[in-house]
Motif scaffolding. Sequence first.
Motif, PDB file in Angstrom:
ATOM      1  N   LEU A  87      23.806  15.674   8.395  1.00  0.00           N
ATOM      2  CA  LEU A  87      23.716  15.104   7.215  1.00  0.00           C
ATOM      3  C   LEU A  87      23.203  16.064   5.839  1.00  0.00           C
ATOM      4  O   LEU A  87      22.768  16.629   5.801  1.00  0.00           O
ATOM      5  N   ASP A 144      10.300   0.012  11.073  1.00  0.00           N
ATOM      6  CA  ASP A 144      11.666  -0.030  10.483  1.00  0.00           C
ATOM      7  C   ASP A 144      12.155  -1.508  11.661  1.00  0.00           C
ATOM      8  O   ASP A 144      12.066  -1.524  13.044  1.00  0.00           O
ATOM      9  N   LEU A 192      12.826   3.222   5.064  1.00  0.00           N
ATOM     10  CA  LEU A 192      14.299   2.858   4.441  1.00  0.00           C
ATOM     11  C   LEU A 192      13.843   2.228   3.627  1.00  0.00           C
ATOM     12  O   LEU A 192      12.900   1.545   3.239  1.00  0.00           O
ATOM     13  N   ARG A 230      19.347  -0.751   4.139  1.00  0.00           N
ATOM     14  CA  ARG A 230      18.652  -0.040   4.906  1.00  0.00           C
ATOM     15  C   ARG A 230      20.007   0.979   4.712  1.00  0.00           C
ATOM     16  O   ARG A 230      19.707   1.895   5.690  1.00  0.00           O
ATOM     17  N   TYR A 287      19.358   4.073   2.645  1.00  0.00           N
ATOM     18  CA  TYR A 287      18.861   5.237   2.274  1.00  0.00           C
ATOM     19  C   TYR A 287      17.776   5.530   3.092  1.00  0.00           C
ATOM     20  O   TYR A 287      17.446   4.370   3.301  1.00  0.00           O
ATOM     21  N   ALA A 288      17.545   6.860   3.970  1.00  0.00           N
ATOM     22  CA  ALA A 288      16.568   6.928   4.383  1.00  0.00           C
ATOM     23  C   ALA A 288      15.573   7.715   3.029  1.00  0.00           C
ATOM     24  O   ALA A 288      16.249   9.042   2.156  1.00  0.00           O
ATOM     25  N   THR A 317      22.324   6.944   5.191  1.00  0.00           N
ATOM     26  CA  THR A 317      22.501   6.523   6.533  1.00  0.00           C
ATOM     27  C   THR A 317      23.247   6.390   7.592  1.00  0.00           C
ATOM     28  O   THR A 317      23.413   6.513   9.263  1.00  0.00           O
ATOM     29  N   ASP A 331      24.268   3.248   7.720  1.00  0.00           N
ATOM     30  CA  ASP A 331      23.901   1.968   7.392  1.00  0.00           C
ATOM     31  C   ASP A 331      23.925   1.014   6.672  1.00  0.00           C
ATOM     32  O   ASP A 331      24.301   1.612   5.138  1.00  0.00           O
ATOM     33  N   ASP A 382      22.736   0.670  13.434  1.00  0.00           N
ATOM     34  CA  ASP A 382      21.445   1.562  13.423  1.00  0.00           C
ATOM     35  C   ASP A 382      21.463   3.243  13.468  1.00  0.00           C
ATOM     36  O   ASP A 382      22.451   3.842  14.269  1.00  0.00           O
ATOM     37  N   THR A 383      21.629   4.203  12.065  1.00  0.00           N
ATOM     38  CA  THR A 383      22.443   5.313  12.590  1.00  0.00           C
ATOM     39  C   THR A 383      21.376   6.273  12.264  1.00  0.00           C
ATOM     40  O   THR A 383      21.304   7.862  12.193  1.00  0.00           O
ATOM     41  N   THR A 384      20.203   5.755  11.998  1.00  0.00           N
ATOM     42  CA  THR A 384      18.970   6.435  11.015  1.00  0.00           C
ATOM     43  C   THR A 384      18.338   7.308  12.375  1.00  0.00           C
ATOM     44  O   THR A 384      17.460   8.814  12.295  1.00  0.00           O
TER      45      THR A 384
END
Length: 598
Positions: free
Chosen positions: A107, A292, A344, A348, A350-351, A377, A379, A385-387
Amino acid sequence: MLQDSLNTDYQYQLATAARLNYQNDLSFYWYKKIFDENAEKYPDVIFYLGVLSKNKGDYKNAIKYFGKFQRKYKSTKKYPEYARLVELSRQHIQGCENALISKKDNLSIQHLDTNVNSPLSEYAPFMNDTALLFSSLRKNSDATTEIKLYSSVFKNDTFHKARLLSSFFNDKNINVANACIYRNFIFFTKCQPLNAMEYECKIYVSRYIHHHWTEPIELHYEINHPRYTTTHPFATKWNNKHTLFFSSNRPNGMGGMDIWYAYFDEQLNFEKPVNAGKNINTEHDEITPFLDTQKQVLYFSSNTPLGFGGFDIFYAPSVQGQFEKPINMGSPINTSYNDMYYSLSSDRKYAFFSSNRTESFFESEPNCCNDIYYYLTGDGANTGDTTIPVFTKRDTIIQTFGKLKLLVPLTLYFHNDEPDPKTKKTTTDKNYQRTCELYLQMKDEYIREYSSGLKGDEKEKAIELVTNFFEDSVEYGFSQLEKFTAYLEELMNNKAIVKIVMKGYCSPLASTEYNINLAKRRISSLRNYFYQYKNGKLLPYIRNENDTTIGKIILVDEDIGELPFSKVSDDLKDKRNSVYSPYAAAERKIQIIAVELK
């Protein structure tokens, strides 16, 4: 003041005050000075040196301090007052090991620039559509500081200059923070100081009706429990009901700040708050909840000793309305500093989170203040979902092996000519555990013989050297072996293949040929320990030739006799230096020098 600082009591007070004020380097300096000169007077100094080392990310030294404290004060009968710190030391060691072997996700953590972050603190990011809401501690014109709500417009991939929200939300002389928008509601907190370190916070809400926000109102006392803090609101849909998550130190929790939730209807009638449960909450602090809703996963922060240091961000899936055991988000999201307020963006992509990690801006003291960070993310509204980090069985094996590898080289010590003295055998029936237990029983004999004939400071120094050797080398080595074998068992349960390389050494009180045989006997005692572990539980894996349905342990010997260039006395008549000296004892050892995951 300089004269006073020479007194251990003042040194301890200085160290403690600095620690409570987050001046880690200053605190470490004074605690270390006490540890070096007068550790017996303040035993908890060893524990706090571990905490401060961990907070700086110096995990290996932190493990050494926590381990020393554990070993020295583990007897609950002799030291009942330190039982809690001993248990916390065990948990901190586990947290340090987790940090050292944490899976480094690929990341790219981005630090928001000065359009958002300032030299003081920014936290509680909440991105709704194209606006980032956040809280900030900033200076007023009269140099006083207050926490207020700000917003930054996100346009053309840029967060623009933050603006203070309307005084409709930001009351004068009151700290306002932690905004969350849900449907046509905005929830936030107002906090009043109780003293220099503590605040009492309450949650407020405003509703957007006919293009206007209504006057904010304080939530009912069922939510804002009188005389306790209620903060970090996050409203969402969960279990098919409108739900407000929050953190509070109210009674009937697990201890400290806990995560709670309460269902409510469109008229803001709230049901009785429910504690999120023992899977989420601990005796420590759990704060900043974020759910989430798409994946039904709760994110929150905790300062549990099992974390990497400070507050770490965890996630816990919700299954049939119940939260599972939380999982640490790992590096680089978590550090040895405070990592909190995970959220998030509404799309979805940006985290966000807040942290006082080294990169954060500061006015006077590094790591004093939180800044807002984010990452992409990968995503989006219509993608998977890849968070959340995904852990496979192989990842579990690699993590456990990582903990095993941290213990290498693992050094084990022996009394002179043990096991089976005055023989030329290359094997023994002795188990290293029993050999070590007998060796530890000789501690008083070693102290007596090595300090014999000495007086005053020289005698005290000799006693200290022997004591430290038995505690920090002999006892520590065996405790590491126990941990090593537990990890090895876990790897075998996962059908791993592990190669272990062992090497022997001896001090020079006999011929090289004799020493080589002695080294082999010592390695044989370690083999016996592995053979007899839990009544032979590891034997099938050690004997495994080619059965691929179970794990396999490969034991390899590298035999060495006398250590090269030894300065230890080899005079049999000088037993003080050739047998009882800590320097001679340090050479009577074997090591696990390498491990390999096949």
